[in-house]
Design a protein around this motif. Structure first.
Motif, PDB file in Angstrom:
ATOM      1  N   GLN A  45      -3.834  -4.958  -5.058  1.00 26.32           N
ATOM      2  CA  GLN A  45      -3.806  -3.598  -5.594  1.00 26.32           C
ATOM      3  C   GLN A  45      -5.061  -3.338  -6.387  1.00 26.32           C
ATOM      4  O   GLN A  45      -5.657  -4.232  -6.950  1.00 26.32           O
ATOM      5  CB  GLN A  45      -2.586  -3.433  -6.508  1.00 26.32           C
ATOM      6  CG  GLN A  45      -1.292  -3.507  -5.733  1.00 26.32           C
ATOM      7  CD  GLN A  45      -0.155  -2.932  -6.527  1.00 26.32           C
ATOM      8  OE1 GLN A  45       0.002  -3.216  -7.711  1.00 26.32           O
ATOM      9  NE2 GLN A  45       0.658  -2.111  -5.872  1.00 26.32           N
ATOM     10  N   PHE A  46      -5.469  -2.081  -6.397  1.00 25.38           N
ATOM     11  CA  PHE A  46      -6.559  -1.715  -7.303  1.00 25.38           C
ATOM     12  C   PHE A  46      -6.182  -0.390  -7.936  1.00 25.38           C
ATOM     13  O   PHE A  46      -5.262   0.294  -7.490  1.00 25.38           O
ATOM     14  CB  PHE A  46      -7.913  -1.690  -6.602  1.00 25.38           C
ATOM     15  CG  PHE A  46      -7.983  -0.871  -5.348  1.00 25.38           C
ATOM     16  CD1 PHE A  46      -8.443   0.432  -5.380  1.00 25.38           C
ATOM     17  CD2 PHE A  46      -7.606  -1.409  -4.117  1.00 25.38           C
ATOM     18  CE1 PHE A  46      -8.527   1.181  -4.224  1.00 25.38           C
ATOM     19  CE2 PHE A  46      -7.683  -0.666  -2.949  1.00 25.38           C
ATOM     20  CZ  PHE A  46      -8.149   0.646  -3.002  1.00 25.38           C
ATOM     21  N   ASP A  47      -6.883  -0.045  -9.016  1.00 22.10           N
ATOM     22  CA  ASP A  47      -6.454   1.136  -9.757  1.00 22.10           C
ATOM     23  C   ASP A  47      -7.570   2.173  -9.815  1.00 22.10           C
ATOM     24  O   ASP A  47      -8.650   1.990  -9.265  1.00 22.10           O
ATOM     25  CB  ASP A  47      -5.957   0.742 -11.146  1.00 22.10           C
ATOM     26  CG  ASP A  47      -7.065   0.148 -12.002  1.00 22.10           C
ATOM     27  OD1 ASP A  47      -8.253   0.299 -11.632  1.00 22.10           O
ATOM     28  OD2 ASP A  47      -6.755  -0.467 -13.026  1.00 22.10           O
ATOM     29  N   THR A  71      -1.904  13.498  -6.557  1.00 21.00           N
ATOM     30  CA  THR A  71      -2.085  12.039  -6.536  1.00 21.00           C
ATOM     31  C   THR A  71      -2.424  11.606  -5.111  1.00 21.00           C
ATOM     32  O   THR A  71      -1.702  11.916  -4.176  1.00 21.00           O
ATOM     33  CB  THR A  71      -0.808  11.335  -7.012  1.00 21.00           C
ATOM     34  OG1 THR A  71      -0.590  11.694  -8.377  1.00 21.00           O
ATOM     35  CG2 THR A  71      -0.948   9.822  -6.899  1.00 21.00           C
ATOM     36  N   ILE A  72      -3.548  10.938  -5.010  1.00 20.65           N
ATOM     37  CA  ILE A  72      -4.000  10.461  -3.697  1.00 20.65           C
ATOM     38  C   ILE A  72      -3.966   8.942  -3.700  1.00 20.65           C
ATOM     39  O   ILE A  72      -4.456   8.308  -4.631  1.00 20.65           O
ATOM     40  CB  ILE A  72      -5.435  10.957  -3.392  1.00 20.65           C
ATOM     41  CG1 ILE A  72      -5.484  12.498  -3.377  1.00 20.65           C
ATOM     42  CG2 ILE A  72      -5.940  10.384  -2.079  1.00 20.65           C
ATOM     43  CD1 ILE A  72      -4.608  13.168  -2.333  1.00 20.65           C
ATOM     44  N   SER A  73      -3.380   8.409  -2.631  1.00 21.99           N
ATOM     45  CA  SER A  73      -3.332   6.959  -2.507  1.00 21.99           C
ATOM     46  C   SER A  73      -4.452   6.499  -1.576  1.00 21.99           C
ATOM     47  O   SER A  73      -4.617   7.025  -0.480  1.00 21.99           O
ATOM     48  CB  SER A  73      -1.974   6.558  -1.940  1.00 21.99           C
ATOM     49  OG  SER A  73      -1.989   5.187  -1.636  1.00 21.99           O
ATOM     50  N   LEU A  74      -5.218   5.528  -2.036  1.00 29.48           N
ATOM     51  CA  LEU A  74      -6.289   4.956  -1.211  1.00 29.48           C
ATOM     52  C   LEU A  74      -5.820   3.601  -0.705  1.00 29.48           C
ATOM     53  O   LEU A  74      -5.444   2.744  -1.503  1.00 29.48           O
ATOM     54  CB  LEU A  74      -7.568   4.777  -2.025  1.00 29.48           C
ATOM     55  CG  LEU A  74      -8.474   6.003  -2.161  1.00 29.48           C
ATOM     56  CD1 LEU A  74      -7.853   7.044  -3.067  1.00 29.48           C
ATOM     57  CD2 LEU A  74      -9.845   5.602  -2.679  1.00 29.48           C
ATOM     58  N   ALA A 105     -14.339  11.276  -9.234  1.00 27.10           N
ATOM     59  CA  ALA A 105     -13.715  11.615 -10.513  1.00 27.10           C
ATOM     60  C   ALA A 105     -13.316  13.086 -10.565  1.00 27.10           C
ATOM     61  O   ALA A 105     -14.014  13.960 -10.042  1.00 27.10           O
ATOM     62  CB  ALA A 105     -14.683  11.294 -11.659  1.00 27.10           C
ATOM     63  N   GLY A 106     -12.159  13.361 -11.192  1.00 20.26           N
ATOM     64  CA  GLY A 106     -11.732  14.736 -11.444  1.00 20.26           C
ATOM     65  C   GLY A 106     -11.074  15.419 -10.267  1.00 20.26           C
ATOM     66  O   GLY A 106     -10.648  16.568 -10.364  1.00 20.26           O
ATOM     67  N   ARG A 107     -11.012  14.735  -9.103  1.00 15.18           N
ATOM     68  CA  ARG A 107     -10.440  15.364  -7.904  1.00 15.18           C
ATOM     69  C   ARG A 107      -8.952  15.087  -7.752  1.00 15.18           C
ATOM     70  O   ARG A 107      -8.245  15.827  -7.081  1.00 15.18           O
ATOM     71  CB  ARG A 107     -11.137  14.837  -6.647  1.00 15.18           C
ATOM     72  CG  ARG A 107     -12.591  15.163  -6.612  1.00 15.18           C
ATOM     73  CD  ARG A 107     -13.315  14.576  -5.419  1.00 15.18           C
ATOM     74  NE  ARG A 107     -14.725  14.912  -5.569  1.00 15.18           N
ATOM     75  CZ  ARG A 107     -15.239  16.079  -5.231  1.00 15.18           C
ATOM     76  NH1 ARG A 107     -14.474  17.008  -4.701  1.00 15.18           N
ATOM     77  NH2 ARG A 107     -16.508  16.349  -5.432  1.00 15.18           N
ATOM     78  N   ALA A 108      -8.518  13.957  -8.263  1.00 15.20           N
ATOM     79  CA  ALA A 108      -7.134  13.530  -8.036  1.00 15.20           C
ATOM     80  C   ALA A 108      -6.818  12.404  -9.008  1.00 15.20           C
ATOM     81  O   ALA A 108      -7.719  11.803  -9.597  1.00 15.20           O
ATOM     82  CB  ALA A 108      -6.974  13.025  -6.590  1.00 15.20           C
ATOM     83  N   ASN A 109      -5.537  12.134  -9.137  1.00 15.48           N
ATOM     84  CA  ASN A 109      -5.108  10.852  -9.709  1.00 15.48           C
ATOM     85  C   ASN A 109      -5.105   9.853  -8.558  1.00 15.48           C
ATOM     86  O   ASN A 109      -4.680  10.192  -7.460  1.00 15.48           O
ATOM     87  CB  ASN A 109      -3.700  10.969 -10.289  1.00 15.48           C
ATOM     88  CG  ASN A 109      -3.632  12.027 -11.384  1.00 15.48           C
ATOM     89  OD1 ASN A 109      -4.317  11.920 -12.400  1.00 15.48           O
ATOM     90  ND2 ASN A 109      -2.826  13.063 -11.150  1.00 15.48           N
ATOM     91  N   TYR A 110      -5.617   8.662  -8.823  1.00 12.63           N
ATOM     92  CA  TYR A 110      -5.739   7.697  -7.729  1.00 12.63           C
ATOM     93  C   TYR A 110      -4.856   6.487  -7.946  1.00 12.63           C
ATOM     94  O   TYR A 110      -4.671   6.029  -9.076  1.00 12.63           O
ATOM     95  CB  TYR A 110      -7.190   7.216  -7.592  1.00 12.63           C
ATOM     96  CG  TYR A 110      -8.142   8.317  -7.221  1.00 12.63           C
ATOM     97  CD1 TYR A 110      -8.178   8.800  -5.911  1.00 12.63           C
ATOM     98  CD2 TYR A 110      -8.984   8.885  -8.171  1.00 12.63           C
ATOM     99  CE1 TYR A 110      -9.043   9.836  -5.566  1.00 12.63           C
ATOM    100  CE2 TYR A 110      -9.846   9.912  -7.834  1.00 12.63           C
ATOM    101  CZ  TYR A 110      -9.874  10.388  -6.533  1.00 12.63           C
ATOM    102  OH  TYR A 110     -10.722  11.406  -6.192  1.00 12.63           O
ATOM    103  N   PHE A 149      -3.467   9.809 -16.468  1.00 10.30           N
ATOM    104  CA  PHE A 149      -2.869  10.608 -15.400  1.00 10.30           C
ATOM    105  C   PHE A 149      -2.996  12.084 -15.769  1.00 10.30           C
ATOM    106  O   PHE A 149      -2.686  12.490 -16.879  1.00 10.30           O
ATOM    107  CB  PHE A 149      -1.396  10.217 -15.245  1.00 10.30           C
ATOM    108  CG  PHE A 149      -0.706  10.913 -14.106  1.00 10.30           C
ATOM    109  CD1 PHE A 149      -0.774  10.401 -12.820  1.00 10.30           C
ATOM    110  CD2 PHE A 149       0.003  12.093 -14.318  1.00 10.30           C
ATOM    111  CE1 PHE A 149      -0.134  11.034 -11.772  1.00 10.30           C
ATOM    112  CE2 PHE A 149       0.640  12.740 -13.270  1.00 10.30           C
ATOM    113  CZ  PHE A 149       0.567  12.214 -11.992  1.00 10.30           C
ATOM    114  N   ASP A 150      -3.486  12.909 -14.826  1.00  5.90           N
ATOM    115  CA  ASP A 150      -3.664  14.339 -15.074  1.00  5.90           C
ATOM    116  C   ASP A 150      -2.617  15.095 -14.261  1.00  5.90           C
ATOM    117  O   ASP A 150      -2.661  15.115 -13.041  1.00  5.90           O
ATOM    118  CB  ASP A 150      -5.084  14.753 -14.660  1.00  5.90           C
ATOM    119  CG  ASP A 150      -5.362  16.220 -14.949  1.00  5.90           C
ATOM    120  OD1 ASP A 150      -4.399  16.998 -15.106  1.00  5.90           O
ATOM    121  OD2 ASP A 150      -6.557  16.577 -15.016  1.00  5.90           O
TER     122      ASP A 150
END
Lengths: 421, 421
Positions: B103-105, B79-82, B117-122, B73-74
């Protein structure tokens, strides 16, 4: 009171204000309302107040059918037949003839739209006088017969004055029912003649020029932009009213319009005023013919999420159903057994897309393949409304309606665009 | 055979070829087909041939819900939820989780779309795994609850992966059901990941950037042109899929899109990549809330000439009917008594136009005035599909549904444009 007077008519709780028109029916008063439409009011028990005398210069007598027009036939000009079905533009021409006269002559036409003078010899007839939302397949057939007769009797082109609401459906119907060697040009008006922004004169002038042009197709001629520069010429089977109120509401879907009429050039009687931009059937390349039969029990059903499957069950026993599906041509999986059962019962079911642009393709996803397995016919890139009219026509005129739906009969299916790899 | 192997599965006359996925249901084999979709096949009596081992590097075990991701976690990133509902784009992310994992991570997300990658915590969750033509109001409600929960638990934005066919209906539904302080961005893909022209990576990247932006609305983020320059951001209640197959099929009707995501700038992680061009609700200007109730018995009926009036009679007893009329909002005069009787029975009847652009106005012509007299509600300039979803919502959530239909609740009614004089 006399025809031409401005009057207020009260009868049975209704009040109408406008100009009194001549009426051939002694029991009816015909009043041209300020909005442009004519209404008939039973004379009995009506109270009429004359508000102003002689607002319009109308000769009180009705035109006799045999009476020769005071406008002489010009052998150097083509003859254009104007057919009125009602709607905003027809109300301009019909102001004198009202709802009651089946024929009108060149004098009537030129009194209504003086700009049409010198362009053609005119003759005219009224097929209907309705708001176009009340157009129905029976009137399509009368209209097709009228156009056929006019061409048979020597018209070099036909202009059909039609309300804009259902013009695309009527133009499609005529495109399937008629083979025409000359242009059959639908035109109308989005704004009535009493409004400063009225498009009726320009549309009428451009439609007459289009009717004189080198074409043998059913066209729609309406404003090409919000300015008064030109009218666009649309193929009748590919056109759609895409705006509720703009003068340039009509668009060819999925392509450029077939052609354009430059209004300034048309006003100058420049023979180059009409320019075609795409391939089209040329004048006299087609023999005149009519196949007016239509199946009446055909429905169009638009699929939306949450729709009750019982809705489709209502179509049981219909000769044809056009489905306006999602995307490439899909419906909820729950609807497929019902469609399959309709196909098994002999209903021709055709899939189109509510996207408007692009082609259905039911071979990509499972739902589509299931629809094909169920016997649903792919509607290619046909507009759903055009597909409905075509299905009504092929069911009455072709031995294999499903196969005919996949053939391009009147420009309704466009050549496959660049494939999406 | 192991998950990750390329297999051919034969069962009950059906053959599937693709990559075997992990399955949490011991009775089911889950196969990712070459087209991108997953199918479940009953293991019993199935013949499986392994065509190639280890095509995909999949760890055979299912992800444990409690298992912590190997991606840290950065704190500096949002934090973006998909949320996945199925469709072409979700199949990219779902290849490992298949039809069975709720669920997926972050690891799953980045394995599928490394550009994220690097844009958000997902974090991610699966609400459904369906083709979007099978979307229904029940899943809209599950989706609204899932989005609400994700925001409640701290998501700074939500991306909903959705099939393109019915995306506009689902986006409308969420716009009415949710008050959201952060962007809820629908995205999808018109071409599956295995095709060179796939739009899935660019749409996913732009949607994540839009979900991080200064907005508090439900948006649709899809290609803005046929090139890979930018994605357009459409208001969920004003967007329409207007082409069956093009990548830039989605358009805002009657206005410019709300904003744009520049793909090159987004790739460079330029904070100016997302630009709004029109007024919109700003981040945190709205308090989180959910009103998920929906009336289910609402239908949309498209009027076409020649339609059987019995069609409308089928709507007797429905809570609501949206009519897609012609022009300014018309139907054949013969249909008005049926609509009036529905209104008298308590059905809310709303008129919209099949023109798509422009506003209905039933005060201009006789037919329209008769419709208003019959109690039909004018649908302003609402898209017919949006009006249907809105009617389902207001019938369940507002005391005066007819009045609420005339109010702008979620950007579905646009300000009156310059009046047409």
């Amino acid at each position: 009171m006399n025809p031409g007077d401005r009057v207020r008519v009260d009868r049975a709780d209704q009040t109408y204000e406008g100009v009194l028109l001549p009426s051939s029916d002694a029991e009816q008063l015909v009043v041209k309302l300020d909005g442009g439409y004519n209404v008939g009011v039973l004379r009995e028990d009506a109270d009429v107040d004359v508000l102003e005398s002689g607002v319009y210069d109308i000769e009180g007598d009705e035109p006799d059918e045999g009476e020769s027009s005071t406008i002489e036939f010009d052998e150097d000009l083509p003859t254009i037949s104007l057919i009125s079905t009602g709607g905003t533009i027809a109300s301009t021409v019909d102001y004198r003839t009202g709802a009651v006269t089946a024929q009108f002559d060149a004098e009537d036409v030129l009194r209504a739209v003086p700009d049409l003078a010198g362009r053609a010899n005119y003759r005219g007839r009224v097929v209907a006088n309705i708001l176009s939302e009340n157009m129905d397949p029976g009137i399509w057939q009368e209209l097709a017969h009228a156009v056929h007769e006019e061409i048979e009797q020597g018209a070099d082109g036909v202009v059909v004055m039609h309300g804009t609401d259902t013009m695309q459906y009527s133009a499609s119907a005529l495109a399937f029912m008629l083979d025409t060697p000359v242009p059959v040009v639908f035109t109308g008006s989005q704004r009535s003649a009493d409004r400063p922004s009225s498009d009726n004169v320009m549309n009428a002038v451009c439609a007459v020029e289009a009717a004189k042009s080198d074409c043998a197709e059913v066209l729609v001629c309406m404003h090409g932009s919000e300015s008064d520069d030109d009218c666009a010429l649309h193929r009748g089977t590919r056109v759609r009213k895409n705006h509720t109120s703009r003068r340039d509401a009509f668009e060819t879907v999925g392509a450029e319009p077939l052609g354009v009429v430059d209004y300034d050039a048309a006003a100058d009687e420049d023979p180059e005023a009409v320019r075609f931009r795409r391939e089209h059937a040329e004048r006299d390349s087609v023999d005149l013919d009519i196949e007016p039969a239509l199946a009446s029990d055909v429905e169009l059903v638009k699929f939306t999420p949450g729709m009750d499957p019982a809705f489709l069950e209502y179509c049981e026993g219909k000769a044809g159903v056009v489905v306006e599906g999602t995307g490439l041509g899909h419906v909820h999986t729950d609807f497929i057994p019902t469609l399959e059962s309709h196909v098994d019962d002999g209903t021709t079911v055709v899939m189109t897309s509510q996207c408007l642009e692009g082609r259905v393709c039911d071979r990509v996803y499972d739902t589509g393949r299931d629809l094909l397995d169920a016997g649903v016919v792919e509607g290619e890139d046909m507009l759903p409304g055009t597909a409905k009219v075509k299905l009504m026509w092929v069911l009455a005129n072709r031995d294999d309606p499903a196969a005919a739906m996949g053939e391009d009969l009147a420009g309704e299916i466009q050549e496959r665009s660049v494939p999406w790899e």
